[in-house]
Design an enzyme around this catalytic site. Structure first.
Site, mmCIF file in Angstrom:
data_model
loop_
_atom_site.group_PDB
_atom_site.id
_atom_site.type_symbol
_atom_site.label_atom_id
_atom_site.label_comp_id
_atom_site.label_asym_id
_atom_site.label_seq_id
_atom_site.Cartn_x
_atom_site.Cartn_y
_atom_site.Cartn_z
ATOM 1 N N PHE A 287 37.877 37.667 36.445
ATOM 2 C CA PHE A 287 39.295 37.776 36.810
ATOM 3 C C PHE A 287 39.820 36.444 37.388
ATOM 4 C CE2 PHE A 287 41.900 39.456 40.602
ATOM 5 C CZ PHE A 287 43.107 39.339 39.931
ATOM 6 N N LEU B 15 28.420 37.088 32.054
ATOM 7 C CA LEU B 15 29.189 38.227 31.501
ATOM 8 C C LEU B 15 28.802 39.569 32.127
ATOM 9 C CD1 LEU B 15 29.656 37.256 27.735
ATOM 10 C CD2 LEU B 15 31.138 36.768 29.693
ATOM 11 N N ASP C 79 28.970 31.680 32.774
ATOM 12 C CA ASP C 79 29.171 33.082 33.151
ATOM 13 C C ASP C 79 28.121 33.931 32.459
ATOM 14 O OD1 ASP C 79 30.294 35.822 33.357
ATOM 15 O OD2 ASP C 79 32.055 34.799 34.134
ATOM 16 N N GLY D 14 32.442 39.856 33.625
ATOM 17 C CA GLY D 14 33.419 39.019 32.910
ATOM 18 C C GLY D 14 33.484 39.379 31.434
ATOM 19 N N ARG E 66 46.222 46.481 53.440
ATOM 20 C CA ARG E 66 45.529 45.346 52.816
ATOM 21 C C ARG E 66 46.485 44.168 52.675
ATOM 22 N NH1 ARG E 66 42.126 48.029 54.263
ATOM 23 N NH2 ARG E 66 40.419 49.032 53.142
ATOM 24 N N TYR F 79 26.995 42.965 50.453
ATOM 25 C CA TYR F 79 27.856 42.003 49.743
ATOM 26 C C TYR F 79 28.282 40.876 50.688
ATOM 27 C CZ TYR F 79 32.539 40.554 47.993
ATOM 28 O OH TYR F 79 33.651 39.850 47.608
HETATM 29 N N1 NAD Z 1 39.105 39.881 43.642
HETATM 30 C C1 NAD Z 1 39.118 39.899 44.975
HETATM 31 O O1 NAD Z 1 39.989 40.548 45.591
HETATM 32 C C2 NAD Z 1 38.098 39.138 45.754
HETATM 33 C C3 NAD Z 1 38.164 39.170 47.163
HETATM 34 C C4 NAD Z 1 37.212 38.473 47.894
HETATM 35 C C5 NAD Z 1 36.234 37.734 47.245
HETATM 36 N N2 NAD Z 1 36.174 37.727 45.882
HETATM 37 C C6 NAD Z 1 35.116 36.944 45.224
HETATM 38 O O2 NAD Z 1 35.692 36.064 44.275
HETATM 39 C C7 NAD Z 1 34.777 35.858 43.185
HETATM 40 C C8 NAD Z 1 35.466 36.197 41.876
HETATM 41 O O3 NAD Z 1 35.853 37.554 41.926
HETATM 42 P P1 NAD Z 1 36.625 38.282 40.765
HETATM 43 O O4 NAD Z 1 37.544 39.241 41.406
HETATM 44 O O5 NAD Z 1 37.131 37.299 39.791
HETATM 45 O O6 NAD Z 1 35.436 39.139 40.135
HETATM 46 P P2 NAD Z 1 34.888 39.201 38.643
HETATM 47 O O7 NAD Z 1 33.803 40.219 38.663
HETATM 48 O O8 NAD Z 1 35.985 39.375 37.677
HETATM 49 O O9 NAD Z 1 34.294 37.747 38.453
HETATM 50 C C9 NAD Z 1 32.955 37.381 38.679
HETATM 51 C C10 NAD Z 1 32.487 36.670 37.428
HETATM 52 O O10 NAD Z 1 31.210 36.107 37.678
HETATM 53 C C11 NAD Z 1 30.306 36.480 36.650
HETATM 54 N N3 NAD Z 1 28.987 36.499 37.300
HETATM 55 C C12 NAD Z 1 28.503 37.394 38.193
HETATM 56 N N4 NAD Z 1 27.299 37.008 38.608
HETATM 57 C C13 NAD Z 1 27.019 35.847 37.978
HETATM 58 C C14 NAD Z 1 25.903 34.956 37.998
HETATM 59 N N5 NAD Z 1 24.848 35.183 38.782
HETATM 60 N N6 NAD Z 1 25.942 33.868 37.208
HETATM 61 C C15 NAD Z 1 27.017 33.615 36.393
HETATM 62 N N7 NAD Z 1 28.098 34.422 36.349
HETATM 63 C C16 NAD Z 1 28.098 35.511 37.132
HETATM 64 C C17 NAD Z 1 30.802 37.816 36.150
HETATM 65 O O11 NAD Z 1 30.401 38.099 34.828
HETATM 66 C C18 NAD Z 1 32.315 37.620 36.252
HETATM 67 O O12 NAD Z 1 32.833 37.015 35.082
HETATM 68 C C19 NAD Z 1 33.579 36.756 43.463
HETATM 69 O O13 NAD Z 1 32.596 35.984 44.092
HETATM 70 C C20 NAD Z 1 34.160 37.796 44.414
HETATM 71 O O14 NAD Z 1 33.180 38.390 45.216
HETATM 72 C C21 NAD Z 1 37.092 38.407 45.127
#
Ligand code: NAD
Length: 308
Positions: free
Chosen positions: A11, A33, A31, A36, A203, A135
């Site tokens: 995302f 996936l 990535d 993703g 939130r 987490y």
């Molecule tokens: N969306 C939110 O509200 C939010 C809030 C706080 C923190 N975050 C953090 O921001 C980051 C991105 O979040 P997001 O919402 O885009 O989530 P998301 O799940 O869409 O994105 C994470 C991406 O990382 C990939 N991924 C996971 N583990 C991996 C690894 N070990 N190696 C390579 N790729 C990997 C997944 O396939 C995915 O494409 C994350 O670390 C999440 O914890 C997000």
């Protein structure tokens, strides 16, 4: 300028990758996936290098100028199911730190407002983390290690504590998506939305476009440290549902149930002073405009996730 985006098919990462391409960066996405989807990158697929591997494979990449690290399992329940993910996330992060020191490149990485769980708002960077889930447990050492690598080897870094990020291209996250996406999906499917409690929990929502801007500003900044990325204003679930209903021009079916989650957080709200004063970052997307844009995106998809 060359940038590496781990988690760039997700995302937030896919939005970062797209902005970087538009700004003329040469972009590599790494990535695995897990959540993703390459569809998130379809607009720029011809212009980037895509590596379907774990984030630690950064070790074999050539020199970049900046790394954006979003590639870690992104939701608390994933870690409850498999606590070993904590160790894996930290181990991947060490590979990224070493890569950035070796290649003298700036690191901008995703942290989380969940670090503040248990504190009353406003949530300020100086608060000592009160970790209540696996987490978040993985996030705190990441922040500490970045600081250590800064002290020991001069690592340039910004860790960004995202608040509740909403926007388009969240469908591959399914049940782990932000509440705004989930409310819109329920509305589009005309299905019942389950709400834990009475909907008065609050939130701090921030649009994904603003989160991308924070990342780019952090990458260009000479500052190091940990920064909140939120709006500084929180809304109740009931208010958010009301905004979605106004935009969709329809009522969303709701069912309030007793909250089954332990350590549930009632209010999350950022203190935005540090990121504004030191990084020069202020969000600009108005909540109703952001929700409307997300709705327009989800409305034109052939299907949206049908989650419980
Ligand atoms: N969306 C939110 O509200 C939010 C809030 C706080 C923190 N975050 C953090 O921001 C980051 C991105 O979040 P997001 O919402 O885009 O989530 P998301 O799940 O869409 O994105 C994470 C991406 O990382 C990939 N991924 C996971 N583990 C991996 C690894 N070990 N190696 C390579 N790729 C990997 C997944 O396939 C995915 O494409 C994350 O670390 C999440 O914890 C997000």
């Amino acid at each position: 300028m060359k940038a590496i985006v781990t988690g760039g098919a997700g995302f937030i990462g896919s939005h970062i990758a797209e902005r970087l391409v538009n700004e003329g960066y040469s972009v590599t996405v790494i990535d695995n996936l897990h959540t993703g989807d390459k569809k998130n990158l379809k607009k720029i697929s011809e212009k980037i290098k895509f590596v379907q591997k774990n984030a630690s494979s950064i070790k074999t990449e050539g020199k970049a100028d900046v790394v954006f690290h979003e590639g870690i399992y992104s939701s608390s329940p994933m870690y409850r199911e498999d606590p070993e993910l904590m160790g894996k996330a930290i181990s991947d992060f060490i590979s990224i730190l070493e890569y950035c020191v070796k290649n003298d490149c700036k690191l901008v990485f995703a942290s989380s407002s969940s670090i503040y769980n248990g504190y009353p708002p406003p949530h300020t960077e100086t608060m000592f983390p009160k970790v209540k889930d696996f987490y978040t447990e993985a996030r705190y050492p990441m922040e500490r290690f970045a600081d250590l690598f800064n002290q020991m080897y001069g690592l340039k870094y910004c860790g960004l504590r995202y608040f509740s990020v909403y926007g388009d291209k969240e469908e591959s996250k399914g049940k782990f998506a932000n509440m705004v996406s989930q409310i819109i999906w329920k509305g589009l499917l005309d299905k019942e939305l389950i709400i834990y409690g009475d909907g008065s929990q609050r939130r701090d929502l921030i649009n994904v476009g603003d989160v991308v801007s924070a990342n780019i500003i952090a990458a260009k900044s000479g500052e190091n440290g940990i920064f909140n990325v939120g709006n500084g204003k929180s809304y109740t679930f009931n208010e958010i549902i009301g905004m979605v209903e106004d935009i969709m021009q329809r009522k969303i079916k709701r069912k309030n149930i007793e909250n089954p989650l332990k350590n549930y957080v009632d209010v999350v709200e950022a203190d935005t002073a540090k990121s504004r004063e030191i990084l020069g970052f202020s969000p600009s997307v108005k909540i109703k405009d952001g929700i409307k844009a997300a709705y327009e995106y989800y409305k034109q998809l052939k299907k949206v996730p049908d989650i419980l």
